[in-house]
Design a protein around this motif. Structure first.
Motif, short mmCIF file in Angstrom:
data_model
loop_
_atom_site.label_atom_id
_atom_site.label_comp_id
_atom_site.label_asym_id
_atom_site.label_seq_id
_atom_site.Cartn_x
_atom_site.Cartn_y
_atom_site.Cartn_z
N PRO A 2 0.84 -1.20 0.00
CA PRO A 2 0.00 0.00 0.00
C PRO A 2 0.87 1.26 0.00
N LYS A 3 0.31 2.34 -0.55
CA LYS A 3 1.05 3.61 -0.63
C LYS A 3 0.52 4.59 0.41
N LEU A 4 1.44 5.15 1.19
CA LEU A 4 1.10 6.11 2.22
C LEU A 4 1.74 7.46 1.91
N LEU A 5 1.03 8.51 2.19
CA LEU A 5 1.58 9.86 2.08
C LEU A 5 1.61 10.47 3.48
N VAL A 6 2.81 10.80 3.96
CA VAL A 6 2.98 11.42 5.27
C VAL A 6 3.34 12.88 5.05
N VAL A 7 2.48 13.78 5.49
CA VAL A 7 2.69 15.21 5.31
C VAL A 7 2.95 15.81 6.69
N ASP A 8 4.19 16.20 6.94
CA ASP A 8 4.56 16.76 8.24
C ASP A 8 5.86 17.55 8.07
N ASP A 9 5.93 18.73 8.66
CA ASP A 9 7.14 19.54 8.54
C ASP A 9 8.23 19.10 9.52
N ASP A 10 7.90 18.16 10.40
CA ASP A 10 8.86 17.65 11.37
C ASP A 10 9.62 16.48 10.77
N HIS A 11 10.91 16.63 10.59
CA HIS A 11 11.74 15.58 9.98
C HIS A 11 11.71 14.31 10.80
N TYR A 12 11.70 14.42 12.13
CA TYR A 12 11.70 13.24 13.00
C TYR A 12 10.44 12.41 12.78
N THR A 13 9.29 13.07 12.68
CA THR A 13 8.02 12.34 12.49
C THR A 13 8.02 11.61 11.15
N ARG A 14 8.46 12.29 10.12
CA ARG A 14 8.50 11.66 8.79
C ARG A 14 9.41 10.43 8.80
N THR A 15 10.58 10.58 9.41
CA THR A 15 11.55 9.48 9.46
C THR A 15 11.02 8.32 10.29
N LEU A 16 10.38 8.65 11.43
CA LEU A 16 9.84 7.61 12.31
C LEU A 16 8.81 6.75 11.59
N ILE A 17 7.86 7.38 10.93
CA ILE A 17 6.80 6.62 10.26
C ILE A 17 7.36 5.84 9.09
N ARG A 18 8.29 6.44 8.37
CA ARG A 18 8.90 5.73 7.23
C ARG A 18 9.62 4.48 7.69
N ARG A 19 10.39 4.58 8.76
CA ARG A 19 11.12 3.41 9.27
C ARG A 19 10.18 2.38 9.88
N LEU A 20 9.13 2.86 10.54
CA LEU A 20 8.18 1.95 11.17
C LEU A 20 7.47 1.08 10.14
N LEU A 21 7.17 1.65 8.98
CA LEU A 21 6.41 0.94 7.95
C LEU A 21 7.25 0.58 6.73
N ALA B 88 2.98 18.25 -0.88
CA ALA B 88 1.91 17.27 -0.69
C ALA B 88 0.95 17.30 -1.87
N ARG B 89 0.62 18.48 -2.37
CA ARG B 89 -0.29 18.57 -3.52
C ARG B 89 0.32 17.91 -4.75
N ARG B 90 1.62 18.12 -4.97
CA ARG B 90 2.28 17.51 -6.14
C ARG B 90 2.26 15.99 -6.04
N ARG B 91 2.58 15.48 -4.86
CA ARG B 91 2.61 14.02 -4.70
C ARG B 91 1.20 13.43 -4.78
N PHE B 92 0.23 14.12 -4.22
CA PHE B 92 -1.14 13.62 -4.24
C PHE B 92 -1.68 13.57 -5.67
N ALA B 93 -1.31 14.53 -6.48
CA ALA B 93 -1.76 14.55 -7.87
C ALA B 93 -1.10 13.46 -8.70
#
Length: 459
Positions: free
Chosen positions: A3-22, A37-42
């Motif tokens: 499955p494809k997930l889009l994580v939109v967050d300005d906090d680098h730690y949060t983005r990295t955490l979710i990416r590594r978790l999944l 986020a708009r570019r990736r969503f499109a």
């Protein structure tokens, strides 16, 4: 395919955490701001969007509203840096799957919420695929299910549907035997010919006999004209006899002769008539036990038990409850002109832990009642019918055969305590939110969020 997930967050730690978790279970795309986020969503069709509430130049809720306008069934989770009552209430009203607060204290709980959200997305997509397939297969009924039990059933149906032989469908009441019979007709070589169904339960013997065999004019009082029966009307097609265990011994004997000779005689006539139909029978009681008890003819049992097909109860169909619930929700929303949904995580858990003794029919009626009475918007477990009560089913399901309780998971136990505590608190305060806040020591705004989550307040 992951499955494809889009994580939109300005906090680098949060983005990295979710990416590594999944990292091994999903394809994670990240964006640090609304423009990216708009570019990736499109460019991609995402199964789930995790959106931070506060972005450098955008509001997360408004951006999700923009995304949902493009893809109405998009599944999304809001991420908040602090627990604010207005954000939480807004997330609920927007119909988001859930909202989470940073920092994430329990990574297993985070992963579980994401997993449930992906299950919901999968259910939406399966329903869309079914509708597309049905548009190409006119006349085929809707079969919702992706569990191993349903895959085995559909493989067996596909194998026997084209065979010109008698089929016996066995399964509990409400498992959809009539739907499988229609599917067999649609997939058979007789699909262009009639499909007739008759429920043998609850009909008097004389009425059932006249429906099956037909009758001549004057055969009995009220027979003002000759009437064809189901044996005659089903010629060349399929005849489905439901609840065949309720058929009287006399009619069992008559049916056996029809199946052996391929002929029948109308009531009031002596002229045999040929007939050619494929018989599909169904029963919610094991016929072998009925034969042993002397309530069903053994020779007829052997004649119709050529290809037995067992339909699994809903409790054996892992994952199908949510697929079916989403399908029924869409159906009754369209039928009643409503906009109810989506289901909250608590509602999903309640439906998954319910025993559903009435099987698919009970679930269908539960969702129909819900949509008919619900004003619209998200659906929490308290909106479900009484038979789907989360607490009762969970307590029942957490006992072994010896009667010893099996401890709940931490998240489930905490949720159960909070629900029961808030209900008692609200009753003690006479429904007064300020008094409830004073008694509990919880700030009024925070208490309102919890009350709203469990459905104890609506505004």
């Amino acid at each position: 395919m992951l499955p494809k997930l889009l994580v939109v967050d300005d906090d680098h730690y949060t983005r990295t955490l979710i990416r590594r978790l999944l990292d091994k279970s999903a394809e994670v795309h990240v964006a640090a701001d609304g423009a990216e986020a708009r570019r990736r969503f499109a460019a991609e069709d995402f199964n789930l969007v995790l959106m931070d509430q506060c972005l450098p130049a955008d509001n997360g809720l408004e951006l999700l509203r923009e995304f949902r306008a493009q893809r109405p069934k998009m599944v999304a989770i809001l991420i908040t840096g602090f627990a604010d009552v207005r954000d939480a209430v807004a997330a609920v009203r927007e119909g988001l799957f859930d909202y989470l607060t940073k920092p994430f204290e329990d990574l297993e709980a985070l992963e579980a919420v994401i997993g449930k959200a992906l299950e919901m997305d999968g259910a939406y997509r399966e329903i869309d695929v079914l509708r597309t397939r049905l548009a190409a297969e006119a006349g085929a009924p809707v079969i919702v299910g992706g569990s191993p039990a349903m895959e085995r059933l559909l493989a067996q149906v596909c194998q026997v549907a084209g065979l010109d032989t008698t089929v016996l469908l066995e399964g509990e009441s409400g498992t959809g035997k009539d739907v499988i019979a229609k599917l067999m007709h649609a997939w058979s070589g007789r699909s262009a010919r009639p499909f007739l169904e008759l429920n043998c339960g609850g009909l008097p013997e004389t009425l059932l006999e006249s429906l099956l065999f037909g009758y001549e004019k004057g055969a009995f009082t009220g027979a003002t004209q000759a009437t064809t029966g189901y044996f005659e009307k089903a010629h060349g097609g399929n005849l489905f006899l439901d609840e065949i265990a309720d058929m009287s011994p006399k009619l069992q004997s008559s049916l056996l002769r029809v199946l052996q000779d391929h002929t029948f005689t109308r009531i009031g006539s002596t002229q045999p008539r040929p007939t050619d139909f494929r018989l599909i029978c169904a029963t919610n009681r094991p016929l072998a036990a009925e034969v042993k008890a002397g309530r069903f003819r053994e020779d007829l049992y052997f004649r119709i038990n050529v290809i037995p097909v067992r339909l699994p109860p809903l409790r054996e169909r892992d994952g199908d409850v949510i697929r079916l619930a989403v399908h029924f929700l869409d159906h009754f929303n369209a039928k009643f002109g409503k906009q109810c949904g989506p289901f909250s995580p608590a509602a999903v858990r309640a439906m998954e832990t319910c025993s559903w003794r009435g099987n698919v029919r009970q679930l269908q009626h539960c969702v129909e009642r819900l949509v008919a009475l619900h004003p619209g918007g998200p659906i929490d477990f308290l909106h479900l019918c009484p038979g789907c009560d989360q607490g009762g089913d969970r307590r029942a399901s957490n006992c072994t055969a010896s009667g010893k309780a099996i401890p709940l998971g931490y998240q489930d136990a905490r949720a159960e305590f909070e629900r029961d505590y808030l209900r008692s608190l609200f009753d003690s305060a006479g429904g007064n939110m300020s008094e409830a806040a004073r008694l509990s020591g919880i700030p009024r705004q925070n208490l309102y969020v919890r009350m709203k989550r469990w459905g104890y307040v609506t505004e």
